[in-house]
Design an enzyme around this catalytic site. Structure first.
Site, PDB file in Angstrom:
ATOM      1  N   ASP A  82       0.764  -1.324   0.025  1.00  0.00           N
ATOM      2  CA  ASP A  82      -0.160   0.161   0.035  1.00  0.00           C
ATOM      3  C   ASP A  82       0.947   1.238  -0.145  1.00  0.00           C
ATOM      4  O   ASP A  82       1.709   1.312   0.936  1.00  0.00           O
ATOM      5  CB  ASP A  82      -0.987   0.150   1.138  1.00  0.00           C
ATOM      6  CG  ASP A  82      -1.876   0.991   1.297  1.00  0.00           C
ATOM      7  OD1 ASP A  82      -2.225   1.545   0.262  1.00  0.00           O
ATOM      8  OD2 ASP A  82      -2.542   1.248   2.384  1.00  0.00           O
ATOM      9  N   ASP A 104       3.111   5.013  -5.232  1.00  0.00           N
ATOM     10  CA  ASP A 104       2.152   6.285  -5.155  1.00  0.00           C
ATOM     11  C   ASP A 104       3.131   7.369  -5.599  1.00  0.00           C
ATOM     12  O   ASP A 104       4.221   7.674  -4.674  1.00  0.00           O
ATOM     13  CB  ASP A 104       1.759   6.198  -3.565  1.00  0.00           C
ATOM     14  CG  ASP A 104       1.358   7.604  -3.430  1.00  0.00           C
ATOM     15  OD1 ASP A 104       1.023   8.654  -4.212  1.00  0.00           O
ATOM     16  OD2 ASP A 104       0.617   7.780  -1.998  1.00  0.00           O
ATOM     17  N   GLY A 181      -7.885   7.706   7.397  1.00  0.00           N
ATOM     18  CA  GLY A 181      -8.279   8.166   8.842  1.00  0.00           C
ATOM     19  C   GLY A 181      -9.595   8.385   9.057  1.00  0.00           C
ATOM     20  O   GLY A 181     -10.444   7.863   8.463  1.00  0.00           O
ATOM     21  N   ASN A 230     -10.403   0.775   0.022  1.00  0.00           N
ATOM     22  CA  ASN A 230      -9.436   0.478   1.061  1.00  0.00           C
ATOM     23  C   ASN A 230     -10.038   0.467   2.486  1.00  0.00           C
ATOM     24  O   ASN A 230     -10.624   1.799   2.597  1.00  0.00           O
ATOM     25  CB  ASN A 230      -8.396   1.300   0.868  1.00  0.00           C
ATOM     26  CG  ASN A 230      -7.390   0.921  -0.219  1.00  0.00           C
ATOM     27  OD1 ASN A 230      -7.891  -0.236  -1.252  1.00  0.00           O
ATOM     28  ND2 ASN A 230      -6.307   1.709  -0.641  1.00  0.00           N
ATOM     29  N   ASN A 232      -9.185   0.399   6.676  1.00  0.00           N
ATOM     30  CA  ASN A 232      -8.238   0.133   7.415  1.00  0.00           C
ATOM     31  C   ASN A 232      -8.567   0.642   9.078  1.00  0.00           C
ATOM     32  O   ASN A 232      -8.668  -0.329   9.938  1.00  0.00           O
ATOM     33  CB  ASN A 232      -6.539   0.809   7.320  1.00  0.00           C
ATOM     34  CG  ASN A 232      -5.460   0.102   8.240  1.00  0.00           C
ATOM     35  OD1 ASN A 232      -5.781  -0.905   8.759  1.00  0.00           O
ATOM     36  ND2 ASN A 232      -4.517   1.086   8.287  1.00  0.00           N
ATOM     37  N   THR A 233      -8.868   2.001   8.897  1.00  0.00           N
ATOM     38  CA  THR A 233      -9.101   2.610  10.323  1.00  0.00           C
ATOM     39  C   THR A 233     -10.287   1.876  11.071  1.00  0.00           C
ATOM     40  O   THR A 233     -10.249   1.797  12.259  1.00  0.00           O
ATOM     41  CB  THR A 233      -9.311   4.262   9.885  1.00  0.00           C
ATOM     42  OG1 THR A 233      -8.523   4.708   9.243  1.00  0.00           O
ATOM     43  CG2 THR A 233      -9.469   4.863  11.278  1.00  0.00           C
TER      44      THR A 233
HETATM   45 ZN   LIG Z   1      -4.357   5.148   0.817  1.00  0.00          ZN
END
Ligand SMILES: [Zn+2]
Length: 284
Positions: A82, A104, A181, A230, A232-233
């Site tokens: 990532d 990225d 976030g 995506n 994650n948080t």
């Molecule tokens: Zn990202």
């Protein structure tokens, strides 16, 4: 089943209008919770690993956990770097067994981003590894990456289409108003940008910062052409809240399994609900 590239499932996602979740792996409990949820939902998925998480887990453990998940589940699973920051880190991951990488280059000029992404694509494709590129700057905080809202810039559709044509990436992260976030308010997602880009390129776009986006907005983004989302948080929050609950109500707990177990169960529920929301259930 060995780990697979994202091309094993992204074309179907684009065609049938569902999205495959990238769930970030931060430790053993994440990898177990994510694969358990995917097995229960019979869904393909992507293990995302940031450079920070890679440092934390170590590259050998990371690959071993992902390979164990693929072997145990029989599901199509991609192990994906990532926000890879350089050609070197992408190659290091590929050599270690990653089946997919993101490069990225969004903080470079457009020309430099194209040049560097092309290099990664050329080498990765020769090894059957898929590549995600990024255009525009996605705001928010993730690991070592922090982008001020003021510096976040939306992708321009014509530039995104050109970027795809010049680089040949397998999916493209474009800044469309989501952020990494937690959100303080509701995100302002530019669905028209997603639609304009995806109708002109054969690969799906990627929505970063999928945590905390209202379900209706996620569905609309998928209809517009987001084929990879995506998360994650939300898993981090679910794990930590569950651990906090156990520890704050019981001073005598010391066995990590007694608090990590409930944390893992909480993440399974989050991942299952995302898989159903994304429509990738029963698509393995
Ligand atoms: Zn990202």
């Amino acid at each position: 089943m060995p780990l697979v590239s994202m091309n094993e499932f992204l074309p179907a996602a684009k065609e049938k209008k569902f999205a495959v979740g990238q769930f970030n792996m931060n430790n053993l409990e994440f990898s177990q919770a994510i694969v358990q949820a995917a097995m229960e939902e019979n869904s393909p998925f992507i293990f995302g690993v940031s450079e920070g998480a890679l440092k934390y887990m170590g590259i050998e453990f990371t690959v071993a956990m992902a390979e164990a998940a693929a072997k145990q589940s029989g599901l199509p699973i991609a192990l994906h770097l990532d926000h890879g920051s350089s050609f070197d880190v992408a190659m290091k991951c590929i050599r270690a067994g990653f089946s997919s990488v993101m490069f990225d280059g969004s903080h470079y000029s457009y020309e430099e981003n194209v040049r560097l992404t092309k290099e990664v694509v050329k080498t990765a494709h020769a090894m059957g590894v898929s590549v995600e590129g990024e255009l525009g700057t996605i705001g928010g905080v993730e690991d070592d990456i922090s982008v001020d809202e003021a510096d976040a810039s939306l992708a321009k559709p014509d530039e995104a289409i050109r970027f795809y044509e010049e680089t040949g990436v397998d999916c493209l992260a474009i800044a469309v108003g989501t952020a990494h976030g937690m959100y303080s308010g509701e995100p302002d997602i530019k669905f028209d940008i997603i639609e304009e880009v995806t109708k002109n390129i054969p690969v799906p776009v990627v929505l970063h910062g999928g945590s905390g986006v209202p379900d209706e907005m996620i569905k609309k983004a998928i209809q517009a052409g987001a084929g990879k989302i995506n998360v994650n948080t939300e898993n981090q929050v679910a794990l930590t809240n569950a651990i906090r609950n156990v520890l704050s109500s019981n001073d005598s707990v010391y066995d990590p399994r007694k608090y990590l177990g409930p944390g893992k169960e909480a993440m399974v529920e989050v991942v299952k609900s995302k898989i159903r929301l994304f429509g990738s259930n029963n698509q393995a």
